[in-house]
Design a protein around this motif. Structure first.
Motif, PDB file in Angstrom:
ATOM      1  N   SER A  26      46.702  38.494  20.259  1.00  0.00           N
ATOM      2  CA  SER A  26      46.659  37.535  21.375  1.00  0.00           C
ATOM      3  C   SER A  26      45.352  37.660  22.139  1.00  0.00           C
ATOM      4  N   LEU A  27      44.920  38.896  22.330  1.00  0.00           N
ATOM      5  CA  LEU A  27      43.658  39.150  23.023  1.00  0.00           C
ATOM      6  C   LEU A  27      42.497  38.510  22.279  1.00  0.00           C
ATOM      7  N   LEU A  28      42.483  38.644  20.961  1.00  0.00           N
ATOM      8  CA  LEU A  28      41.409  38.065  20.165  1.00  0.00           C
ATOM      9  C   LEU A  28      41.437  36.544  20.219  1.00  0.00           C
ATOM     10  N   ALA A  29      42.640  35.966  20.191  1.00  0.00           N
ATOM     11  CA  ALA A  29      42.756  34.505  20.274  1.00  0.00           C
ATOM     12  C   ALA A  29      42.223  33.989  21.609  1.00  0.00           C
ATOM     13  N   ALA A  30      42.576  34.664  22.684  1.00  0.00           N
ATOM     14  CA  ALA A  30      42.117  34.230  24.012  1.00  0.00           C
ATOM     15  C   ALA A  30      40.612  34.452  24.178  1.00  0.00           C
ATOM     16  N   ALA A  31      40.137  35.625  23.783  1.00  0.00           N
ATOM     17  CA  ALA A  31      38.717  35.948  23.966  1.00  0.00           C
ATOM     18  C   ALA A  31      37.810  35.060  23.129  1.00  0.00           C
ATOM     19  N   GLY A  32      38.333  34.511  22.056  1.00  0.00           N
ATOM     20  CA  GLY A  32      37.534  33.630  21.213  1.00  0.00           C
ATOM     21  C   GLY A  32      37.340  32.237  21.780  1.00  0.00           C
ATOM     22  N   ARG A  33      38.054  31.917  22.833  1.00  0.00           N
ATOM     23  CA  ARG A  33      37.933  30.583  23.434  1.00  0.00           C
ATOM     24  C   ARG A  33      36.580  30.428  24.127  1.00  0.00           C
ATOM     25  N   PRO A  34      35.991  29.243  24.075  1.00  0.00           N
ATOM     26  CA  PRO A  34      34.672  29.041  24.687  1.00  0.00           C
ATOM     27  C   PRO A  34      34.675  29.141  26.212  1.00  0.00           C
ATOM     28  N   GLU A  35      35.825  28.928  26.853  1.00  0.00           N
ATOM     29  CA  GLU A  35      35.899  29.000  28.318  1.00  0.00           C
ATOM     30  C   GLU A  35      35.839  30.431  28.830  1.00  0.00           C
ATOM     31  N   VAL A  36      36.073  31.401  27.924  1.00  0.00           N
ATOM     32  CA  VAL A  36      36.155  32.806  28.329  1.00  0.00           C
ATOM     33  C   VAL A  36      34.763  33.419  28.333  1.00  0.00           C
ATOM     34  N   ARG A  37      34.385  33.927  29.496  1.00  0.00           N
ATOM     35  CA  ARG A  37      33.073  34.560  29.649  1.00  0.00           C
ATOM     36  C   ARG A  37      33.140  36.058  29.405  1.00  0.00           C
ATOM     37  N   GLN A  38      34.229  36.704  29.883  1.00  0.00           N
ATOM     38  CA  GLN A  38      34.338  38.154  29.783  1.00  0.00           C
ATOM     39  C   GLN A  38      35.814  38.541  29.835  1.00  0.00           C
ATOM     40  N   VAL A  39      36.154  39.675  29.228  1.00  0.00           N
ATOM     41  CA  VAL A  39      37.508  40.199  29.284  1.00  0.00           C
ATOM     42  C   VAL A  39      37.421  41.645  29.765  1.00  0.00           C
ATOM     43  N   LEU A  40      38.132  41.935  30.847  1.00  0.00           N
ATOM     44  CA  LEU A  40      38.098  43.251  31.475  1.00  0.00           C
ATOM     45  C   LEU A  40      39.433  43.953  31.308  1.00  0.00           C
ATOM     46  N   LEU A  41      39.398  45.252  31.083  1.00  0.00           N
ATOM     47  CA  LEU A  41      40.624  46.030  31.074  1.00  0.00           C
ATOM     48  C   LEU A  41      41.160  46.047  32.497  1.00  0.00           C
ATOM     49  N   ASP A  42      42.404  45.660  32.664  1.00  0.00           N
ATOM     50  CA  ASP A  42      43.034  45.649  33.980  1.00  0.00           C
ATOM     51  C   ASP A  42      43.814  46.949  34.118  1.00  0.00           C
ATOM     52  N   SER A  43      43.193  47.907  34.755  1.00  0.00           N
ATOM     53  CA  SER A  43      43.826  49.210  34.912  1.00  0.00           C
ATOM     54  C   SER A  43      43.934  49.539  36.385  1.00  0.00           C
ATOM     55  N   PRO A  44      44.878  50.408  36.724  1.00  0.00           N
ATOM     56  CA  PRO A  44      45.001  50.791  38.133  1.00  0.00           C
ATOM     57  C   PRO A  44      43.692  51.383  38.632  1.00  0.00           C
ATOM     58  N   ARG A  45      43.353  51.040  39.810  1.00  0.00           N
ATOM     59  CA  ARG A  45      42.128  51.561  40.397  1.00  0.00           C
ATOM     60  C   ARG A  45      42.479  52.447  41.575  1.00  0.00           C
ATOM     61  N   GLN A  46      41.689  53.465  41.745  1.00  0.00           N
ATOM     62  CA  GLN A  46      41.911  54.364  42.870  1.00  0.00           C
ATOM     63  C   GLN A  46      40.923  54.023  43.964  1.00  0.00           C
ATOM     64  N   ALA A  47      41.450  53.944  45.143  1.00  0.00           N
ATOM     65  CA  ALA A  47      40.593  53.680  46.302  1.00  0.00           C
ATOM     66  C   ALA A  47      40.506  54.947  47.132  1.00  0.00           C
ATOM     67  N   GLU A  48      39.329  55.224  47.581  1.00  0.00           N
ATOM     68  CA  GLU A  48      39.138  56.385  48.436  1.00  0.00           C
ATOM     69  C   GLU A  48      39.198  55.918  49.876  1.00  0.00           C
ATOM     70  N   ILE A  49      40.084  56.519  50.621  1.00  0.00           N
ATOM     71  CA  ILE A  49      40.225  56.151  52.028  1.00  0.00           C
ATOM     72  C   ILE A  49      39.546  57.229  52.842  1.00  0.00           C
ATOM     73  N   VAL A  50      38.596  56.803  53.629  1.00  0.00           N
ATOM     74  CA  VAL A  50      37.846  57.738  54.450  1.00  0.00           C
ATOM     75  C   VAL A  50      38.378  57.653  55.865  1.00  0.00           C
ATOM     76  N   ALA A  51      38.846  58.772  56.358  1.00  0.00           N
ATOM     77  CA  ALA A  51      39.377  58.816  57.725  1.00  0.00           C
ATOM     78  C   ALA A  51      38.264  59.275  58.651  1.00  0.00           C
ATOM     79  N   GLU A  52      38.137  58.554  59.744  1.00  0.00           N
ATOM     80  CA  GLU A  52      37.156  58.952  60.740  1.00  0.00           C
ATOM     81  C   GLU A  52      37.776  60.011  61.653  1.00  0.00           C
ATOM     82  N   HIS A  53      37.001  61.026  61.951  1.00  0.00           N
ATOM     83  CA  HIS A  53      37.507  62.115  62.810  1.00  0.00           C
ATOM     84  C   HIS A  53      36.924  62.012  64.183  1.00  0.00           C
TER      85      HIS A  53
END
Length: 123
Positions: A96-123
């Motif tokens: 399915s990924l190959l079928a979608a990525a082969g379409r001319p409208e598709v510019r890029q395909v990114l892995l959608d993985s959980p991202r970690q955000a760093e929260i900086v606390a001000e003291h």
């Protein structure tokens, strides 16, 4: 696996997706499919902001329609459209990924993985 993926499709995958496909040979991957943006936006003094936004949403919908149809037809799951950043998220098998990525409208395909955000606390 990469040897069976056409080079023009492989080049659309970001580095994380390429690593995932090569290393894990997953049954499915969660991806963000980035479409080429539509550049013909209405403008001028007679166009309100709401009208411009509606026109951009409709233009994205038309652009995404064939990609989403490809995803549905090939068994994609959890399909979501994000008009603001021209992406479609989905959970896909490799064929399915190959079928979608082969379409001319598709510019890029990114892995959608959980991202970690760093929260900086001000003291």
């Amino acid at each position: 696996m990469a040897e069976r993926i056409p080079p023009d499709v492989w080049e659309k995958f970001d580095a994380a997706l390429q690593r995932e496909v090569l290393a894990d040979r997953p049954a499915e991957v969660s991806v963000l499919i980035v479409l080429t943006p539509v550049t013909d936006h209405p403008s001028g003094p007679a166009v309100t902001r709401g009208e411009a936004v509606d026109a951009m949403r409709r233009a994205f919908g038309r652009r995404a329609e064939a990609v989403v149809a490809t995803l549905v037809a090939s068994g994609g799951r959890d399909i979501r459209e994000f008009w603001l950043n021209h992406t479609v998220a989905a959970r896909l098998s490799i064929p399915s990924l190959l079928a979608a990525a082969g379409r001319p409208e598709v510019r890029q395909v990114l892995l959608d993985s959980p991202r970690q955000a760093e929260i900086v606390a001000e003291h």
